[in-house]
Design a protein around this motif. Structure first.
Motif, PDB file in Angstrom:
ATOM      1  N   GLY A 164      24.571 -66.994 -10.210  1.00 51.06           N
ATOM      2  CA  GLY A 164      24.754 -68.155 -11.094  1.00 51.06           C
ATOM      3  C   GLY A 164      25.377 -69.363 -10.427  1.00 51.06           C
ATOM      4  N   ASP A 165      25.548 -69.330  -9.104  1.00 53.60           N
ATOM      5  CA  ASP A 165      26.215 -70.418  -8.402  1.00 53.60           C
ATOM      6  C   ASP A 165      25.199 -71.416  -7.845  1.00 53.60           C
ATOM      7  N   GLU A 166      24.949 -72.486  -8.574  1.00 52.67           N
ATOM      8  CA  GLU A 166      23.961 -73.485  -8.130  1.00 52.67           C
ATOM      9  C   GLU A 166      24.454 -74.289  -6.926  1.00 52.67           C
ATOM     10  N   ASN A 167      25.776 -74.295  -6.704  1.00 58.28           N
ATOM     11  CA  ASN A 167      26.310 -75.009  -5.541  1.00 58.28           C
ATOM     12  C   ASN A 167      25.883 -74.367  -4.226  1.00 58.28           C
ATOM     13  N   ALA A 168      25.373 -73.164  -4.308  1.00 57.36           N
ATOM     14  CA  ALA A 168      24.919 -72.474  -3.093  1.00 57.36           C
ATOM     15  C   ALA A 168      23.826 -73.247  -2.375  1.00 57.36           C
ATOM     16  N   ILE A 169      23.186 -74.162  -3.073  1.00 55.16           N
ATOM     17  CA  ILE A 169      22.095 -74.929  -2.461  1.00 55.16           C
ATOM     18  C   ILE A 169      22.624 -76.022  -1.527  1.00 55.16           C
ATOM     19  N   LYS A 170      23.882 -76.429  -1.716  1.00 53.15           N
ATOM     20  CA  LYS A 170      24.414 -77.622  -1.018  1.00 53.15           C
ATOM     21  C   LYS A 170      24.249 -77.575   0.502  1.00 53.15           C
ATOM     22  N   PRO A 171      24.750 -76.527   1.176  1.00 49.90           N
ATOM     23  CA  PRO A 171      24.603 -76.539   2.644  1.00 49.90           C
ATOM     24  C   PRO A 171      23.146 -76.570   3.089  1.00 49.90           C
ATOM     25  N   TYR A 172      22.251 -76.038   2.265  1.00 50.64           N
ATOM     26  CA  TYR A 172      20.819 -76.038   2.608  1.00 50.64           C
ATOM     27  C   TYR A 172      20.238 -77.450   2.467  1.00 50.64           C
ATOM     28  N   GLU A 174      21.911 -80.248   2.644  1.00 56.90           N
ATOM     29  CA  GLU A 174      22.487 -81.097   3.703  1.00 56.90           C
ATOM     30  C   GLU A 174      21.832 -80.797   5.055  1.00 56.90           C
ATOM     31  N   SER A 175      21.609 -79.519   5.302  1.00 61.24           N
ATOM     32  CA  SER A 175      20.991 -79.135   6.586  1.00 61.24           C
ATOM     33  C   SER A 175      19.561 -79.657   6.671  1.00 61.24           C
ATOM     34  N   PHE A 200      15.098 -73.788  -5.368  1.00 59.68           N
ATOM     35  CA  PHE A 200      15.240 -74.061  -3.935  1.00 59.68           C
ATOM     36  C   PHE A 200      14.331 -75.222  -3.525  1.00 59.68           C
ATOM     37  N   LYS A 201      13.080 -75.105  -3.865  1.00 63.01           N
ATOM     38  CA  LYS A 201      12.078 -76.128  -3.506  1.00 63.01           C
ATOM     39  C   LYS A 201      12.485 -77.513  -4.036  1.00 63.01           C
ATOM     40  N   GLU A 202      12.954 -77.554  -5.287  1.00 57.00           N
ATOM     41  CA  GLU A 202      13.281 -78.848  -5.904  1.00 57.00           C
ATOM     42  C   GLU A 202      14.457 -79.549  -5.227  1.00 57.00           C
ATOM     43  N   ASN A 203      15.280 -78.768  -4.541  1.00 53.46           N
ATOM     44  CA  ASN A 203      16.493 -79.343  -3.958  1.00 53.46           C
ATOM     45  C   ASN A 203      16.455 -79.524  -2.445  1.00 53.46           C
ATOM     46  N   ILE A 204      15.356 -79.128  -1.838  1.00 51.59           N
ATOM     47  CA  ILE A 204      15.258 -79.225  -0.377  1.00 51.59           C
ATOM     48  C   ILE A 204      14.223 -80.286  -0.012  1.00 51.59           C
ATOM     49  N   PRO A 205      14.679 -81.390   0.586  1.00 48.10           N
ATOM     50  CA  PRO A 205      13.732 -82.458   0.900  1.00 48.10           C
ATOM     51  C   PRO A 205      12.743 -82.034   1.978  1.00 48.10           C
ATOM     52  N   ASN A 206      11.483 -82.321   1.704  1.00 47.00           N
ATOM     53  CA  ASN A 206      10.446 -82.120   2.713  1.00 47.00           C
ATOM     54  C   ASN A 206      10.376 -80.686   3.245  1.00 47.00           C
ATOM     55  N   LEU A 207      10.375 -79.737   2.322  1.00 47.61           N
ATOM     56  CA  LEU A 207      10.284 -78.315   2.706  1.00 47.61           C
ATOM     57  C   LEU A 207       8.818 -78.010   3.042  1.00 47.61           C
ATOM     58  N   LEU A 208       8.557 -77.670   4.294  1.00 50.27           N
ATOM     59  CA  LEU A 208       7.167 -77.548   4.744  1.00 50.27           C
ATOM     60  C   LEU A 208       6.560 -76.185   4.427  1.00 50.27           C
ATOM     61  N   GLU A 209       7.381 -75.133   4.549  1.00 52.53           N
ATOM     62  CA  GLU A 209       6.798 -73.787   4.412  1.00 52.53           C
ATOM     63  C   GLU A 209       7.877 -72.789   4.002  1.00 52.53           C
ATOM     64  N   VAL A 210       7.513 -71.866   3.133  1.00 55.97           N
ATOM     65  CA  VAL A 210       8.388 -70.720   2.870  1.00 55.97           C
ATOM     66  C   VAL A 210       7.613 -69.456   3.219  1.00 55.97           C
ATOM     67  N   SER A 211       8.305 -68.498   3.827  1.00 54.82           N
ATOM     68  CA  SER A 211       7.690 -67.190   4.079  1.00 54.82           C
ATOM     69  C   SER A 211       8.419 -66.185   3.206  1.00 54.82           C
ATOM     70  N   ILE A 212       7.631 -65.442   2.443  1.00 51.00           N
ATOM     71  CA  ILE A 212       8.228 -64.556   1.430  1.00 51.00           C
ATOM     72  C   ILE A 212       7.521 -63.206   1.488  1.00 51.00           C
ATOM     73  N   TYR A 232       3.757 -68.228  -7.522  1.00 54.53           N
ATOM     74  CA  TYR A 232       4.509 -68.937  -6.467  1.00 54.53           C
ATOM     75  C   TYR A 232       3.908 -70.321  -6.222  1.00 54.53           C
ATOM     76  N   LEU A 233       2.590 -70.379  -6.144  1.00 52.60           N
ATOM     77  CA  LEU A 233       1.955 -71.679  -5.840  1.00 52.60           C
ATOM     78  C   LEU A 233       2.308 -72.704  -6.903  1.00 52.60           C
ATOM     79  N   ARG A 234       2.352 -72.269  -8.157  1.00 57.38           N
ATOM     80  CA  ARG A 234       2.707 -73.216  -9.234  1.00 57.38           C
ATOM     81  C   ARG A 234       4.150 -73.682  -9.081  1.00 57.38           C
ATOM     82  N   LYS A 235       5.040 -72.766  -8.697  1.00 54.91           N
ATOM     83  CA  LYS A 235       6.448 -73.141  -8.557  1.00 54.91           C
ATOM     84  C   LYS A 235       6.687 -74.011  -7.317  1.00 54.91           C
ATOM     85  N   LEU A 236       5.773 -73.958  -6.377  1.00 59.04           N
ATOM     86  CA  LEU A 236       5.956 -74.730  -5.134  1.00 59.04           C
ATOM     87  C   LEU A 236       5.272 -76.095  -5.188  1.00 59.04           C
ATOM     88  N   LYS A 237       4.572 -76.372  -6.273  1.00 54.64           N
ATOM     89  CA  LYS A 237       3.857 -77.662  -6.383  1.00 54.64           C
ATOM     90  C   LYS A 237       4.810 -78.840  -6.421  1.00 54.64           C
TER      91      LYS A 237
END
Ligand SMILES: CC(=O)[C@@H](O)[C@H](O)COP(=O)(O)O
Ligand SMILES: NCC(=O)COP(=O)(O)O
Length: 237
Positions: A164-172, A174-175, A200-212, A232-237
């Motif tokens: 439940g910790d949405e702040n976990a996205i911050k270092p990602y 920023e990086s 994750f996708k919504e908060n990471i600028p210019n995310l090129l690829e995820v491997s899952i 997944y494809l719908r969530k990554l749009k």
């Protein structure tokens, strides 16, 4: 646009559990591409406990999307990747006895080593990515290695976000911003799932690829692989 690369390690784990060829890893890779995956990822480990080196060779002629091979660049891995020539190699500093990848590179301590192997792969036309924790000085260190991309190690995000910790996205975030500023491409992976991928996708600028892999295969047991890839494809749009 963020590409979905499906990690098929777990299909090899299932196959190896009986010693035969069911499920067939090559057929599965063909099918995930047919269902919409934009890449296929494998992570052959030196003990070949899931993907075998021969699988990496067998997959080459049928992967027409992005072919990503991950692993620790020990000599046998280097030779394999240079022979197969995938689209991308992702370097991961995993110990042989680790159950799964559990840390990113210390890009500062390993700079000279990484510069050499990255150059070798790039000279052979293979794009490089290196697995890193979301730590700004490690991103700067990654830039100094000459790599084309980084892969952000998302285990800590997935764990904290699951609590439940949405702040976990911050270092990602920023990086990724720093990596973008430095001209590094940004990939991400480890423990991403249908539950956390959109945030994750919504908060990471210019995310090129995820491997899952792990979660995606587990989700497919209930929902079906074709359906899960579409989700997944719908969530990554
Ligand atoms: C680098 C990374 O996070 C994944 O490749 C993960 O290591 C999958 O490997 P396993 O399937 O062996 O856990
Ligand atoms: N690079 C990460 C990957 O390929 C898959 O990791 P996981 O989804 O199996 O944790």
């Amino acid at each position: 646009m963020t590409k979905l690369s499906v990690n098929i390690n777990k299909i090899a784990t299932l196959r190896n559990s009986r010693g035969g060829d069911v499920p067939n890893v090559v057929q599965f890779a063909k099918d995930v591409q047919r269902f919409g995956a934009e890449g296929v990822t494998i992570h052959p480990r030196p003990d070949e406990r899931h993907i075998r080196y021969q699988d990496a060779r067998d997959l080459k002629p049928i992967v027409y999307t992005e072919y990503n091979i991950e692993g620790n660049p020990v000599k046998s891995f280097l030779d394999l990747v240079l022979q197969v020539k995938p689209t991308q190699v992702t370097l991961v500093p995993d110990a042989e006895d680790a159950i799964t990848s559990n840390a990113g590179w210390d890009t500062i301590k390993n700079k000279d080593f990484l510069v050499d192997v990255i150059k070798e792969f790039q000279n052979n036309g293979i794009r490089t990515s290196i697995f890193v924790d979301p730590i700004l000085k490690q991103i700067e260190g990654a830039k100094a290695t000459g790599t084309d991309r980084i892969e952000l190690y998302t285990e800590a995000f997935a764990h904290q976000y699951g609590l439940g910790d949405e702040n976990a996205i911050k270092p990602y975030a920023e990086s990724a911003t720093l990596a973008n500023d430095l001209g590094l491409g940004v990939n991400a992976g480890h423990d991403l799932s249908l539950d956390n991928i959109r945030f994750f996708k919504e908060n990471i600028p210019n995310l090129l690829e995820v491997s899952i892999g792990h979660a995606l295969i587990a989700e497919s047991l209930y929902l079906g692989i074709e359906n899960v890839i579409q989700m997944y494809l719908r969530k990554l749009k």
